[in-house]
Design a protein around this motif. Structure first.
Motif, mmCIF file in Angstrom:
data_model
loop_
_atom_site.group_PDB
_atom_site.id
_atom_site.type_symbol
_atom_site.label_atom_id
_atom_site.label_comp_id
_atom_site.label_asym_id
_atom_site.label_seq_id
_atom_site.Cartn_x
_atom_site.Cartn_y
_atom_site.Cartn_z
ATOM 1 N N VAL A 105 0.884 -1.175 -0.058
ATOM 2 C CA VAL A 105 0.166 0.159 0.092
ATOM 3 C C VAL A 105 0.811 1.258 -0.091
ATOM 4 O O VAL A 105 1.675 1.291 0.726
ATOM 5 N N ASN A 106 0.744 2.495 -0.853
ATOM 6 C CA ASN A 106 1.144 3.553 -0.954
ATOM 7 C C ASN A 106 2.848 3.364 -1.065
ATOM 8 O O ASN A 106 3.565 4.027 -0.772
ATOM 9 N N PHE A 107 2.940 2.455 -2.014
ATOM 10 C CA PHE A 107 4.577 2.077 -2.492
ATOM 11 C C PHE A 107 4.994 3.119 -3.137
ATOM 12 O O PHE A 107 4.349 3.469 -4.176
ATOM 13 N N SER A 108 6.268 3.471 -3.051
ATOM 14 C CA SER A 108 6.945 4.666 -3.763
ATOM 15 C C SER A 108 7.266 4.322 -5.384
ATOM 16 O O SER A 108 7.472 5.120 -6.258
ATOM 17 N N TYR A 109 7.470 2.911 -5.576
ATOM 18 C CA TYR A 109 8.181 2.567 -6.971
ATOM 19 C C TYR A 109 9.214 3.167 -7.467
ATOM 20 O O TYR A 109 9.174 3.919 -8.345
ATOM 21 N N PRO A 110 10.356 3.228 -6.632
ATOM 22 C CA PRO A 110 11.629 3.857 -6.754
ATOM 23 C C PRO A 110 12.383 3.312 -8.022
ATOM 24 O O PRO A 110 12.421 2.029 -8.248
ATOM 25 N N THR A 111 13.069 4.234 -8.808
ATOM 26 C CA THR A 111 14.151 3.815 -9.821
ATOM 27 C C THR A 111 15.203 4.626 -9.538
ATOM 28 O O THR A 111 15.387 5.822 -9.034
ATOM 29 N N ARG A 112 16.524 4.157 -9.527
ATOM 30 C CA ARG A 112 17.606 4.385 -9.311
ATOM 31 C C ARG A 112 18.794 4.466 -10.497
ATOM 32 O O ARG A 112 18.893 3.496 -11.136
ATOM 33 N N TYR A 113 19.231 5.615 -10.646
ATOM 34 C CA TYR A 113 20.462 5.665 -11.736
ATOM 35 C C TYR A 113 21.612 6.167 -11.108
ATOM 36 O O TYR A 113 21.909 6.959 -10.460
ATOM 37 N N THR A 114 22.545 5.210 -11.462
ATOM 38 C CA THR A 114 23.884 5.186 -10.751
ATOM 39 C C THR A 114 25.172 5.431 -11.671
ATOM 40 O O THR A 114 25.174 4.449 -12.572
ATOM 41 N N THR A 115 25.819 6.497 -11.702
ATOM 42 C CA THR A 115 26.863 6.482 -12.655
ATOM 43 C C THR A 115 28.295 6.349 -11.661
ATOM 44 O O THR A 115 28.058 7.142 -10.879
ATOM 45 N N LEU A 116 29.169 5.666 -11.966
ATOM 46 C CA LEU A 116 30.561 5.645 -11.345
ATOM 47 C C LEU A 116 31.650 5.734 -12.292
ATOM 48 O O LEU A 116 31.697 5.318 -13.538
ATOM 49 N N ALA A 117 32.712 6.593 -11.770
ATOM 50 C CA ALA A 117 33.770 6.958 -12.499
ATOM 51 C C ALA A 117 35.071 6.586 -11.617
ATOM 52 O O ALA A 117 35.059 7.212 -10.617
ATOM 53 N N ALA A 118 35.905 5.821 -11.938
ATOM 54 C CA ALA A 118 36.984 5.512 -11.193
ATOM 55 C C ALA A 118 38.315 5.764 -12.083
ATOM 56 O O ALA A 118 38.613 5.278 -13.310
ATOM 57 N N PHE A 119 39.342 6.274 -11.443
ATOM 58 C CA PHE A 119 40.785 6.603 -12.056
ATOM 59 C C PHE A 119 41.563 5.909 -11.135
ATOM 60 O O PHE A 119 41.541 6.483 -9.858
ATOM 61 N N ALA A 120 42.599 5.346 -11.793
ATOM 62 C CA ALA A 120 43.521 4.577 -10.832
ATOM 63 C C ALA A 120 44.995 4.531 -11.455
ATOM 64 O O ALA A 120 44.987 4.572 -12.540
ATOM 65 N N THR A 121 45.955 4.189 -10.722
ATOM 66 C CA THR A 121 47.528 4.178 -11.133
ATOM 67 C C THR A 121 48.050 3.284 -10.227
ATOM 68 O O THR A 121 48.011 3.040 -9.132
ATOM 69 N N THR A 122 49.041 2.420 -10.951
ATOM 70 C CA THR A 122 49.838 1.607 -10.239
ATOM 71 C C THR A 122 51.375 1.783 -10.696
ATOM 72 O O THR A 122 51.562 2.310 -11.813
ATOM 73 N N TYR A 123 52.388 1.781 -9.557
ATOM 74 C CA TYR A 123 53.663 2.222 -10.038
ATOM 75 C C TYR A 123 54.499 1.388 -9.276
ATOM 76 O O TYR A 123 54.370 0.855 -7.978
ATOM 77 N N GLN A 124 55.665 0.813 -9.825
ATOM 78 C CA GLN A 124 56.464 0.010 -9.256
ATOM 79 C C GLN A 124 57.714 0.435 -9.423
ATOM 80 O O GLN A 124 58.561 0.588 -10.338
ATOM 81 N N TRP A 125 58.534 0.766 -8.375
ATOM 82 C CA TRP A 125 59.925 1.074 -8.149
ATOM 83 C C TRP A 125 60.894 0.166 -7.217
ATOM 84 O O TRP A 125 60.680 0.147 -5.935
ATOM 85 N N LYS A 126 61.379 -0.668 -7.786
ATOM 86 C CA LYS A 126 62.470 -1.696 -7.489
ATOM 87 C C LYS A 126 61.553 -2.553 -6.653
ATOM 88 O O LYS A 126 60.626 -3.203 -7.054
ATOM 89 N N ARG A 127 61.553 -2.624 -5.306
ATOM 90 C CA ARG A 127 60.792 -3.475 -4.412
ATOM 91 C C ARG A 127 59.503 -2.743 -3.645
ATOM 92 O O ARG A 127 58.944 -3.399 -2.838
ATOM 93 N N LEU A 128 59.266 -1.686 -4.281
ATOM 94 C CA LEU A 128 58.161 -0.867 -3.873
ATOM 95 C C LEU A 128 57.061 -0.866 -4.771
ATOM 96 O O LEU A 128 57.371 -0.332 -6.203
ATOM 97 N N LYS A 129 55.937 -1.159 -4.347
ATOM 98 C CA LYS A 129 54.777 -1.061 -5.190
ATOM 99 C C LYS A 129 53.489 -0.082 -4.608
ATOM 100 O O LYS A 129 53.478 -0.065 -3.347
ATOM 101 N N PHE A 130 52.855 0.488 -5.495
ATOM 102 C CA PHE A 130 51.882 1.657 -4.881
ATOM 103 C C PHE A 130 50.589 1.633 -5.953
ATOM 104 O O PHE A 130 50.784 1.472 -7.151
ATOM 105 N N LEU A 131 49.581 1.559 -5.303
ATOM 106 C CA LEU A 131 48.303 1.610 -6.125
ATOM 107 C C LEU A 131 47.435 2.851 -5.501
ATOM 108 O O LEU A 131 47.165 2.780 -4.200
ATOM 109 N N GLY A 132 47.193 3.527 -6.371
ATOM 110 C CA GLY A 132 45.959 4.777 -5.855
ATOM 111 C C GLY A 132 44.863 4.751 -6.621
ATOM 112 O O GLY A 132 44.930 4.588 -7.836
ATOM 113 N N SER A 133 43.596 5.092 -6.121
ATOM 114 C CA SER A 133 42.553 5.310 -6.908
ATOM 115 C C SER A 133 41.427 6.207 -6.331
ATOM 116 O O SER A 133 41.575 6.531 -5.095
ATOM 117 N N VAL A 134 40.658 6.645 -7.084
ATOM 118 C CA VAL A 134 39.656 7.779 -6.573
ATOM 119 C C VAL A 134 38.386 7.224 -7.353
ATOM 120 O O VAL A 134 38.606 6.998 -8.645
#
Length: 672
Positions: A372-401
């Motif tokens: 009864v009295n249900f809202s019948y919702p609809t959701r629109y979702t957009t996702l954007a991801a930017f990431a990088t990996t870098y390896q220097w000798k024995r050091l490894k890094f990953l960053g993302s947003v």
């Protein structure tokens, strides 16, 4: 009528997808007959070892761990809590590091399983028969060539289905399996794999599950002063299940690329086990019918030497019919969810040690219900991801947003405001000693979950002004592995992690005037401090191979929501301070012997206060199994006999939902 209409629409979509796939198969089959056929070239990943290695169960290990479903197998991982409401048909959910089930992303063949209605995935629906590997990641994968969705969970579980493989000149593989147990289980299944051409293969599998779900349990209650209130043996009712699962896939390789299309269906009619309260042991008459279908596909290709791209898409249809005709308030509710998902990911290699990626996803969800009295919702979702990996000798890094943009529409009532959130993460690992497999790693991740449709719009409960629920995760740990030659000890490995998690604006339900009217509020703040330890070794005594595995978790997860409440600073419900598992697998020629032990320590129930009345005792189980493999020409026969809960311990994973005592299971399979 509604179900029939949307099922027919799904069938049309599935037929269209498979017609397109068939056209692709035909065109590639013709190409393979040309004088100069395309030779598939696998895209080689760089030698970038994962910063945070996953906990993994794969291949033979999955078959040998006395597990009926994915939820059962996940009990052997550290840092998790399983909620199991009993029996084969009972709901089974997972919680990673006490952050809540809605913060766990479950991915099937690389695409997330969605549930916009309540955010919970019932892992009891997914069989182990078709899975090659289960992996669990805290934070996220150490991988940037992935959809934006993969960056969007506090913890992730990846279920990887089997990919057809053929030995020699074989073109067909067939596995027939039958399971029977003392809980009246009838569970036949089969898997067929077919090599269509040099570059294309297909698979089809099906499974049927039937059980009355009846098992004995002990119901024992004590008053706060220690006097026994009840102590009796009863039978569990309302845990029956009739379920059918089918799955089909097409897999292909291209020049520097690959593709696949997968269809999945699950239909069940099951009883919902009721809580054993007020000395009432009979069934309550609650039932649930489910129809879950999805069609998904992926395409991956290396376009240029330094640029790779992949596209993924999915359409899902979920129908749920809940029935309660016994309670004083008669309920018959139907829910229909639809989901459309499209993702594009791109990876560019700047240098041999430096990669960057960009991913964009779009997801459409809507929910219908006969409320009864249900809202019948609809959701629109957009996702954007930017990431990088870098390896220097024995050091490894990953960053993302990760950027998340959510907007909603409703047919009735007020809608939730649009949301825009940017959340970062950073992962780091360092190998301090050259030539030594010893790694120190750390990560920070901030992520959030949107309130579900039930949180926002459920009749008389929803609150459209709810804020997203945020988590901040901090992790510091190390991993060590060493191999030995010419000794009994072949290899030893250890992983140790310490972590601190903070959940902000936790969404809770609170009574509003009466027990029949509730409202959703942002009140919670939870802090989790914990340690995960995993140890593994490989031993060899002549022809006997032994593999012990040990996992242990300590967690102190405290509620700091309201300083004025009596439970301020108390351990949150159902989170034990100590838990762990031990398994021992041994092989001798065609024989396999397996032992496993699972322990969950003391904890408190949902009443929040850590007092004696709410105390739940620890539980543990011992399981044993023996397997025998017999090869006959190119075929293989395998039989397995399992004894679960050897000492017949009566226990509750969730209070008042008793689990089975000692059970026996026989599994027979034949590979053609």
């Amino acid at each position: 009528m509604v179900t029939t209409f949307f099922t027919s629409q799904l069938q049309k979509v599935a037929i269209t997808v498979f017609v397109l796939a068939a056209q692709l198969i035909f065109s590639q089959s013709k190409d393979s007959l040309k004088e100069h056929p395309i030779i598939p070239v696998n895209i080689q990943k760089k030698n970038f070892k994962e910063i945070l290695p996953a906990q993994v169960l794969s291949g033979e290990e999955l078959e040998r761990l006395n597990s009926q479903s994915v939820a059962d197998a996940l009990r052997y991982f550290s840092g998790i809590q399983i909620k199991d409401y009993g029996g084969i048909g009972g709901l089974k959910t997972i919680n990673i590091r006490s952050m809540g089930s809605q913060h766990v992303g479950v991915f099937y063949d690389g695409i997330q399983i969605g549930n916009a209605q309540n955010g919970v995935v019932d892992l009891g629906r997914y069989s182990l028969d078709d899975l090659e590997e289960i992996s669990l990641y805290n934070g996220q994968k150490s991988e940037i060539f992935q959809p934006a969705k993969d960056f969007g969970s506090s913890g992730s579980i990846y279920l990887q289905p089997k990919v057809p493989g053929f030995k020699g000149n074989r073109k067909t593989n067939l596995v027939v399996r039958f399971k029977n147990s003392s809980i009246d289980l009838f569970n036949p299944s089969f898997r067929l794999e077919q090599k269509i051409s040099k570059n294309i293969s297909a698979s089809f599998s099906s499974e049927f599950i039937q059980s009355d779900g009846v098992y004995k349990y002990r119901y024992k209650k004590k008053y706060p002063d220690g006097e026994i209130a009840y102590d009796t043996i009863a039978k569990r009712m309302d845990s029956d299940i009739h379920a059918k699962r089918f799955e089909t896939s097409l897999n292909g390789t291209l020049n520097n690329g690959s593709w696949n299309v997968r269809g999945y269906g699950y239909m069940s009619n099951r009883g919902i086990p009721a809580a054993i309260v007020n000395n009432r042991f009979d069934g309550r008459g609650e039932r649930q019918t489910d129809e879950n279908f999805f069609v998904q596909g992926s395409f991956k290709k290396k376009i240029f030497p330094k640029l790779e791209t992949q596209i993924k898409a999915k359409f899902a249809y979920d129908y749920t019919h809940y029935i309660d005709t016994v309670s004083s308030i008669k309920i018959q509710n139907q829910y229909i969810q639809r989901e459309l998902y499209v993702s594009s990911s791109n990876l560019f290699s700047i240098t041999s040690d430096w990669d960057v990626s960009a991913s964009v996803d779009f997801q459409y969800n809507n929910l219908d219900a006969d409320l009864v009295n249900f809202s019948y919702p609809t959701r629109y979702t957009t996702l954007a991801a930017f990431a990088t990996t870098y390896q220097w000798k024995r050091l490894k890094f990953l960053g993302s947003v990760l950027g998340t943009f959510v907007s909603e529409d409703v047919e009735k009532n007020t809608k939730s405001p649009d949301r825009t959130e940017w959340t970062p993460s950073a992962f780091l690992s360092y190998q301090p000693f050259a030539g030594k497999d010893f790694t120190v790693r750390a990560f920070y991740k901030r992520i959030f979950r949107m309130p579900t449709f039930n949180d926002l719009y459920y009749t008389m409960i929803g609150n459209t002004s709810l804020k997203p629920e945020f988590t901040n995760q901090y992790n510091l740990g190390f991993a060590y592995s060493k191999g030995f030659s010419g000794s009994v000890l072949q290899r030893i490995s250890a992983k140790v992690d310490g972590y601190f998690n903070k959940v902000e604006d936790k969404i809770i339900a609170a009574p509003n005037g009466s027990m029949f009217r509730w409202t959703m509020l942002n009140l919670g703040e939870v802090e989790i401090l914990g340690t995960d330890i995993n140890l593994q070794a490989n031993l060899l005594f002549g022809n006997v191979k032994i593999r012990p595995l040990l996992s242990y978790t300590f967690q102190r997860a405290r509620d700091f929501s309201d300083r004025g409440e009596s439970y301020f600073g108390h351990q949150i419900p159902y989170t034990p301070w100590h838990s762990g598992s031990f398994s021992l697998m041994s092989d001798y020629k065609g024989w396999s012997f397996n032992y496993s032990f699972i322990y969950v320590g003391e904890r408190y129930d949902v009443n929040q206060n850590n007092i004696l009345y709410n105390y739940i005792q620890p539980w543990y189980t011992h399981d044993l199994s023996v397997q025998r493999k017999i090869k006959w020409k190119e075929h293989q026969f395998k039989a397995s006999f399992e004894v679960n809960n050897i000492f017949n311990q009566y226990y509750d994973v969730v209070l008042n939902y008793p689990m089975p005592g000692r059970t026996f299971k026989l599994i027979v399979s034949f590979t053609l």
